[in-house]
Design an enzyme around this catalytic site. Sequence first.
Site, mmCIF file in Angstrom:
data_model
loop_
_atom_site.group_PDB
_atom_site.id
_atom_site.type_symbol
_atom_site.label_atom_id
_atom_site.label_comp_id
_atom_site.label_asym_id
_atom_site.label_seq_id
_atom_site.Cartn_x
_atom_site.Cartn_y
_atom_site.Cartn_z
ATOM 1 N N HIS A 351 -8.567 -4.570 2.774
ATOM 2 C CA HIS A 351 -8.411 -5.127 1.428
ATOM 3 C C HIS A 351 -7.099 -4.766 0.751
ATOM 4 C CE1 HIS A 351 -12.594 -6.586 0.832
ATOM 5 N NE2 HIS A 351 -12.891 -5.618 1.664
ATOM 6 N N LYS A 538 -7.890 -7.640 -15.150
ATOM 7 C CA LYS A 538 -7.952 -7.027 -13.811
ATOM 8 C C LYS A 538 -7.651 -5.552 -13.981
ATOM 9 C CE LYS A 538 -4.626 -9.961 -12.547
ATOM 10 N NZ LYS A 538 -5.173 -10.533 -11.329
ATOM 11 N N ARG A 539 -7.896 -4.751 -12.924
ATOM 12 C CA ARG A 539 -7.538 -3.342 -13.015
ATOM 13 C C ARG A 539 -6.047 -3.196 -13.332
ATOM 14 N NH1 ARG A 539 -11.093 0.804 -11.480
ATOM 15 N NH2 ARG A 539 -9.316 2.117 -11.986
ATOM 16 N N LYS A 544 0.308 -5.183 -10.181
ATOM 17 C CA LYS A 544 -0.286 -6.361 -10.838
ATOM 18 C C LYS A 544 0.560 -6.816 -12.036
ATOM 19 C CE LYS A 544 -5.007 -5.049 -9.481
ATOM 20 N NZ LYS A 544 -5.560 -6.156 -8.666
ATOM 21 N N THR A 646 -9.657 -12.161 -6.897
ATOM 22 C CA THR A 646 -10.858 -13.004 -6.984
ATOM 23 C C THR A 646 -11.028 -13.491 -8.417
ATOM 24 O OG1 THR A 646 -12.068 -10.925 -7.107
ATOM 25 C CG2 THR A 646 -12.208 -12.142 -5.037
ATOM 26 N N LYS A 650 -12.253 -17.214 -10.325
ATOM 27 C CA LYS A 650 -13.222 -17.367 -11.434
ATOM 28 C C LYS A 650 -12.595 -18.183 -12.559
ATOM 29 C CE LYS A 650 -14.997 -12.999 -9.938
ATOM 30 N NZ LYS A 650 -14.825 -11.538 -10.051
HETATM 31 C C1 26V Z 1 -6.551 1.232 -4.288
HETATM 32 C C2 26V Z 1 -5.687 2.195 -4.740
HETATM 33 C C3 26V Z 1 -6.186 3.558 -4.883
HETATM 34 C C4 26V Z 1 -5.097 4.575 -5.013
HETATM 35 C C5 26V Z 1 -3.952 4.127 -5.875
HETATM 36 C C6 26V Z 1 -3.399 2.802 -5.500
HETATM 37 C C7 26V Z 1 -4.389 1.818 -5.069
HETATM 38 C C8 26V Z 1 -4.021 0.511 -4.940
HETATM 39 C C9 26V Z 1 -4.903 -0.431 -4.516
HETATM 40 C C10 26V Z 1 -6.164 -0.079 -4.174
HETATM 41 C C11 26V Z 1 -7.052 -1.163 -3.694
HETATM 42 C C12 26V Z 1 -8.031 -0.740 -2.651
HETATM 43 C C13 26V Z 1 -8.753 -1.891 -2.058
HETATM 44 C C14 26V Z 1 -9.080 -2.994 -3.007
HETATM 45 O O1 26V Z 1 -9.811 -2.818 -3.952
HETATM 46 N N1 26V Z 1 -8.553 -4.174 -2.750
HETATM 47 C C15 26V Z 1 -8.813 -5.389 -3.505
HETATM 48 O O2 26V Z 1 -9.818 -6.110 -2.817
HETATM 49 C C16 26V Z 1 -10.121 -7.347 -3.427
HETATM 50 C C17 26V Z 1 -11.263 -7.952 -2.653
HETATM 51 O O3 26V Z 1 -10.855 -8.269 -1.366
HETATM 52 C C18 26V Z 1 -8.900 -8.237 -3.449
HETATM 53 O O4 26V Z 1 -9.221 -9.443 -4.099
HETATM 54 C C19 26V Z 1 -7.753 -7.553 -4.176
HETATM 55 O O5 26V Z 1 -6.587 -8.329 -4.076
HETATM 56 C C20 26V Z 1 -7.520 -6.183 -3.571
HETATM 57 O O6 26V Z 1 -6.568 -5.453 -4.319
#
Ligand code: 26V
Length: 804
Positions: A351, A538-539, A544, A646, A650
């Site tokens: 992801h 979004k987060r 982003k 996602t 929506k």
């Molecule tokens: C996690 C972290 C944690 C530490 C700090 C930086 C950082 C950056 C990104 C993430 C994302 C971890 C995985 C995640 O949540 N991915 C998301 O998954 C969604 C469903 O597939 C997707 O739509 C998003 O684009 C993706 O960011």
Amino acid sequence: MANEFKNKDEFIKEFKKRIIRHFGCSIERAHITEKYMILGEMVRDHASENWNLTKDVISEKQEKQMYYFSMEFLMGRLLTNNLMNLGIYDIVKEGLDELGIDINDLEEMESDAGLGNGGLGRLAACFLDSLASLNLAGHGNCIRYEYGLFKQKIEHNEQVEVPDKWLSLGNVWEVRKPKHSVDVKFGGRVEMWMGEDGKAVVNHIPSLVVRAVPYDMPIIGQNTATTNTLRLWSAEVADDACDASSLNEYVNEVREICRNVYPDDSTEHGKLLRLKQQYFFVSAGIYNIIESHLRTYGSLDNFADKVAIQLNDTHPVLCIPELMRILLDEYRFEWDDAWEMTKKTMAYTNHTVLSEALEKWPVQYVRELLPRIYMIIEEIDNRFKYHLSHDFGRPDLIDSCAIIKEGQVHMAHLAIVGSHSVNGVAALHTRILKEDVMKSFYELYPEKFNNKTNGITHRRWLLHSNPQLTDLLEKTIGPQFKTNPDKLTDLMQYVDDEKLQTQFMEVKLERKKILADYIKKTLNIEVDIHSIFDVQAKRLHAYKRQLLNILNIMDLYFRMKNDPNYRIYPRTFIFAAKAAPSYTFAKEVIKLIHCVADKVNNDPEISKYMKVVFIPNYGVSIAEILMNAADVSEQISTAGKEASGTGNMKFMMNGAITLGTMDGANVEIVERVGFENAEIFGLRADDVALIRRENSYDVWRKYHENANIHRIIDALTDGTFSSNPNDFKLIYNELMFKNDEYLLLADYDAYAHARTNIERRYQDKRGWAKMCLINIAQSAFFSSDRTIRQYAEEIWNLKAVELD
Ligand code: 26V
């Protein structure tokens, strides 16, 4: 259908009876929370009959089952979802009306099940809804966190985190299943000796044993009896697990395992706790699946034919060595047989391509916390390295592909080696995995790599949360799209229909009014519902680029301040975002948004043209009133960084126009609606890669060359938006002294231009409405029903279960 939901009168009778039986008081005296709980209980009991039937049929017909292992499930509220999927919403609503109870008030009593962070967790929840609705036997496996992701409050313009006590009224949907409890072992040491069969006998003497107790929630499909299970594991003390002297310590250690979603991992303790959580739900989940398989089949020989396990990111990847451990140590399989079974069972979804988010565990943590698991990972790594040199003839890849290297266990590498399928979540993302991030693995195992573009459930995100648009669509194209979202494309025939265009704009206005009322009620800000609602929800993360959005708002403010002839079309800029508690940069951006909002909203001249609103505590329930009120969907990540997104889907399904970069699933949105029905700007992923390779970007040049950029960057630190000289220094430094890592200023002009285009295009009401209708029609592809069908056919080999 059980009696109590046959008609309004039967419902009322049962509802009243249950209130008295449960709470010992009449309906008049019952508290609203009690009414909510009784309704929930009635729905759950009703669903239980189908739940039981589903389990019976699956085991009788010996159907294959899929288990979605995820550390996150952002389920949101379930009452409306369940009532609607069961087709009893109207009966219940009428019954409650007659009792003088507004169903909306009861719905409001439910807490969001916020067991996750963002897109990844919500995706898991959408998948469960699609699985059940498509009659596929697919279940969720997760942790029963005591607190959901923190609640966000804003105090003095800053984010404050408050615990999310989502279980304070209990969880009406869950059923505790102590009979399926499992003991999970941590730490200690491993003894090994040669058994009579010539295989190693392994005895793990743990230093900590935790009892995992499952709580099951029914996952109810739409117009079907199929009812799957979301199993949430809760940690409790085990029998005789320790000596009494350290009882308190033991109890605390057990309790903290399931306390929080993603506990703070800035400390060593936090990191270990996260690893403990991962093994906890993996070990309990796998053990349970094996037990259930043995009950039906009496042997594990056909395990991989009857069980598929999907690993939602690397968080549950310990499933691979854990299944190996059980097969080897407890059922005495040969390594090669166990390994083939494991690979055939497991599939991994990636992801993210952000390197800081790709999980790596220090060897020492894994060895100490999970000694037997570490031995197995080491063996997998050794055999893989041998295989690389001797079978693939690629010793050159050992370094880039090793599972264990430089004292760390690379979980994504373990995932790829130990599963038969590796998928990305949008076409561009999968291409980047193949060509860049996981290039070496793609060379080794091209057949494992595949794409599954994400999707969203149209049931929650259209039918349940936007009844106004649903009605309009039904009047236009008939009701089939409700059960078959592909049918949304039928709308393409009507996009030029002027009457429909007008009706659509009326529906949109109604949704904007609902959001405006919420904003007024919660924030006391008046917004103009005839202005353009421009939303970024979004987060909060640097990639982003919420910062790019607010910088442009600052620019518009300055332009209007300095030139009385320059005025924009009225626009409401809406943000919603939680920042990770330890992510200082992200928190600073939230503060900047608030400070700019204060300035803009309190300026009597400027606020006629723009308002800036930050909606706190973004989560599933807020998304349900926010997405469908938007005119513009901000999807502005640095190209190549957002795996899919996602939220973009929506917004699209509810008729908003994507203002975005060619990133993640935006690419596929544009592919379907055409560039003329979106507003695309900025560098492409390949451009970004080139800039990085050539090291050709210089943020200072942008600053000196462009007077607008110069002004907004200076305004970060010159006291325009805050009297505290330390505020926003961090943001300034990130941009100017780290060479603007996410290329905000490189895309700045293109973004500003795109926003002006939107303004112009919005004023052509017919053209705008047509664009929105095309987006709704083309959102058919982004239904999670489509995504799940692809997973079922191409990865899980899962067929629909026939219950009748
Ligand atoms: C996690 C972290 C944690 C530490 C700090 C930086 C950082 C950056 C990104 C993430 C994302 C971890 C995985 C995640 O949540 N991915 C998301 O998954 C969604 C469903 O597939 C997707 O739509 C998003 O684009 C993706 O960011």
